[in-house]
Design an enzyme around this catalytic site. Structure first.
Site, PDB file in Angstrom:
ATOM      1  N   GLY A   1       0.819  -1.198   0.000  1.00 25.99           N
ATOM      2  CA  GLY A   1       0.000   0.000   0.000  1.00 25.99           C
ATOM      3  C   GLY A   1       0.854   1.250   0.000  1.00 25.99           C
ATOM      4  CB  SER A   2       0.446   4.592  -1.497  1.00 28.69           C
ATOM      5  OG  SER A   2       0.806   4.163  -2.782  1.00 28.69           O
ATOM      6  N   GLY A   3       1.521   5.199   1.295  1.00 28.18           N
ATOM      7  CA  GLY A   3       1.391   5.752   2.633  1.00 28.18           C
ATOM      8  C   GLY A   3       2.537   5.352   3.541  1.00 28.18           C
ATOM      9  CG  HIS A   4       3.489   1.851   4.208  1.00 32.84           C
ATOM     10  ND1 HIS A   4       2.887   2.102   5.417  1.00 32.84           N
ATOM     11  CD2 HIS A   4       2.717   0.935   3.585  1.00 32.84           C
ATOM     12  CE1 HIS A   4       1.797   1.348   5.521  1.00 32.84           C
ATOM     13  NE2 HIS A   4       1.667   0.639   4.418  1.00 32.84           N
TER      14      HIS A   4
ATOM     15  CG  ASP B   1       0.740  -6.399   1.062  1.00 30.43           C
ATOM     16  OD1 ASP B   1       1.192  -5.661   0.186  1.00 30.43           O
ATOM     17  OD2 ASP B   1       0.197  -5.965   2.101  1.00 30.43           O
TER      18      ASP B   1
ATOM     19  CG  HIS C   1      -1.398  -1.039   7.243  1.00 28.60           C
ATOM     20  ND1 HIS C   1      -0.598  -2.078   7.619  1.00 28.60           N
ATOM     21  CD2 HIS C   1      -1.191  -0.843   5.926  1.00 28.60           C
ATOM     22  CE1 HIS C   1       0.068  -2.508   6.563  1.00 28.60           C
ATOM     23  NE2 HIS C   1      -0.263  -1.785   5.531  1.00 28.60           N
TER      24      HIS C   1
END
Lengths: 198, 330
Positions: free
Chosen positions: B53-56, B109, B218
């Site tokens: 996921g994006s955001g990391h 994932d 998350h």
């Protein structure tokens, strides 16, 4: 008998329901997950609606297979593969029949639910989408309304459960007291089915 | 909540446009969401593909380049990429030597990478996988999906990436990746929740004067909430949580990782406390990395990751790396 057009309308109704309830799904997901279930499902069913309009399949199985493929390609997360597999496997079970009965759909849905259970490694009572889908597929043999009621009851019954699968399981005891977002969205799809069946 | 965005729907694409502008050494396919090192596929070299996921950020796109990843696939915010992205990335970096998928242990994932591996193999690309599951806050048992993958992802990607650069074969790189994962453990704390663009408000409510122990990346709450502690006390708690599980018998790599909204001033101070505890526990430190590497949007807080290394792993750690977010030795 249910033809391709019925399945097409079912998928469109799923899209409207997910769109309408996206904020609630995200809200449920923010309690025990990562706050994106609504937006992800909305994106997926928007793609399903588009694809069905562009190349409307001629059979019930074809509609579900196409919808499943779109979900796998656009939703991401766990929901993409799980919902995609649910619809694809159900579609595959329907084969290339031009029309199917409710009983045949119930059987196909059972096959789809079994595939979801296998892919996610979850069982009834793990606080997942299966808690809505398992009773719904079972009750669909009886009637569309019974399936909707079973899904809704199944989703609500996830509230007191302890999550054992997926991201909610990382919360342990703290997952108790919240409705599972996957069970909630599954219940929406079954409600859409009952709605289209009238 | 004020965010520097246009609309939630285009956050990932907008970030990729900026990445393309800032890093001409990368090929950024914005439409299909694949970030690839420009010289891929490198002849004779195994490809390394990760994603999540994006955001990391900078994970994973920031780790694409020489000595680390060959390609990265950003998903929507906190949502794993879809199989199409991963298949495309695998095809773009395969030189015929095969491709290693580095996967963090989250159901989404795992499922998407599994589907992608099947599809890529049907297209003739040999695929191996390393699953990262280093977070000691989540106990492994029959009843859970297992430990989460967090900070150790950076260690796996760096060390396996160095082995790939040296021309090691796929099976060897896979084995090294697994070894790094098995030698690594993490623990994280949050001083604030994070805000996803889609929701626009914090993902959980953390009252002032409290902190969450054992958080993931998350925005999900942790395992336990306590009154706020000092950096000294948090380091005691976090380091012991990791050491109780890892029990290293040799030097460790140390990652003191910010969750996104904690300034370096605080992270370095926390890093000093982490070193203090390690010295008290008589654990020798081989190398230390302090910074924001595996983040959780605007969450405040930090995680610590240790990786027990032998001579070979340390040599691979020290090998040259040149990516947007990690660069040394060249």
């Amino acid at each position: 008998m249910l033809g391709a057009e019925f399945f097409h309308r079912w998928m469109i109704a799923c899209g409207s329901a997910v769109d309408r309830e996206a904020d609630r799904l995200t809200e449920l997901d923010s309690a025990i997950g990562d706050a994106d279930h609504g937006i992800n499902m909305r994106r997926g069913f928007a793609a399903v609606t588009d694809a069905l309009e562009k190349e409307p399949p001629a059979t019930p199985g074809g509609v579900l297979m196409l919808a499943g493929r779109q979900l796998i390609s656009t939703v991401g997360g766990a929901s993409g593969p799980l919902y995609g597999t649910l619809l694809r496997r159900a579609g595959k079970a329907l084969g290339d029949a031009g029309e199917v009965t409710r009983e045949q759909l119930a059987e196909a849905l059972n096959a789809g639910v079994a595939a979801v259970a296998q892919l996610g490694g979850a069982a009834a009572g793990d606080k997942t989408m299966l808690d809505a889908l398992l009773p719904a597929a079972e009750a669909l043999g009886e009637s569309f309304t019974a399936a909707r009621e079973a899904a809704e009851a199944g989703a609500l019954a996830t509230v007191p459960l302890l999550a054992r699968k997926g991201r909610a399981s990382y919360l342990g005891e703290r997952s108790v007291g919240h409705e599972d977002p996957g069970a909630a969205s599954s219940s929406l799809l079954i409600a859409a089915l009952a709605e289209v069946a009238g | 909540m004020r965010m520097l965005i246009n609309v939630p729907e285009t956050v990932v694409a907008d970030a990729l446009r900026g990445m393309a502008a800032a890093h001409p050494e990368l090929t950024v396919d914005i439409e299909n969401r694949v970030v690839v090192r420009r010289d891929a596929p490198v002849a004779g070299k195994v490809g390394l593909v990760s994603g999540g996921g994006s955001g990391h950020e900078p994970l994973h796109g920031g780790f694409v380049g020489r000595g680390m990843l060959s390609a990265a696939c950003p998903g929507e915010v906190f949502t794993s990429p879809v199989p199409d992205q991963l298949v495309r990335a695998a095809a773009a970096v395969d030189s015929g030597e095969g491709v290693l998928f580095v996967v963090k242990n989250y159901t989404g994932d795992v499922l998407n990478f599994e589907m992608a591996a099947e599809l890529a193999e049907e297209e003739g690309v040999r695929i191996a996988k390393v699953l990262v599951n280093d977070d000691v806050a989540v106990t492994d048992s029959l009843y859970t999906a297992g430990r989460r993958g967090t900070g150790a992802t950076l260690f796996v990607e760096k060390i396996a990436g160095a082995a790939a650069d040296e021309g090691a074969p796929l099976e060897r790189i896979e084995a090294i990746g697994r070894q790094v994962n098995e030698s690594s453990r993490s623990f994280g704390v949050a001083l604030s929740a994070c805000t996803t663009p889609a929701k626009g408000s914090p993902t959980f409510d953390l009252p002032p004067g409290e902190l969450e122990l054992g958080i993931g990346i998350h925005g999900e709450p942790g395992r336990e909430r306590r009154r706020m502690m000092t950096s000294h006390e948090i380091a005691d708690f976090a380091v012991d949580a990791v050491l109780d599980d890892l029990r290293p018998r040799g030097p460790v790599l140390v990652l003191v990782n910010g969750m996104g909204a904690t300034p370096l001033l605080e992270l370095y101070g926390f890093g000093a406390e982490v070193h203090r505890v390690l010295a008290e526990r008589r654990v020798p430190v081989a190398r230390t990395l302090v910074g924001n590497y595996v983040t959780s949007l605007d969450m405040a807080g930090a995680s610590v990751t240790f990786c027990q290394v032998n001579e070979e792993l340390l040599r691979l750690w020290d090998a040259p790396v040149n990516t947007p977010a990690l660069r040394w030795g060249c």
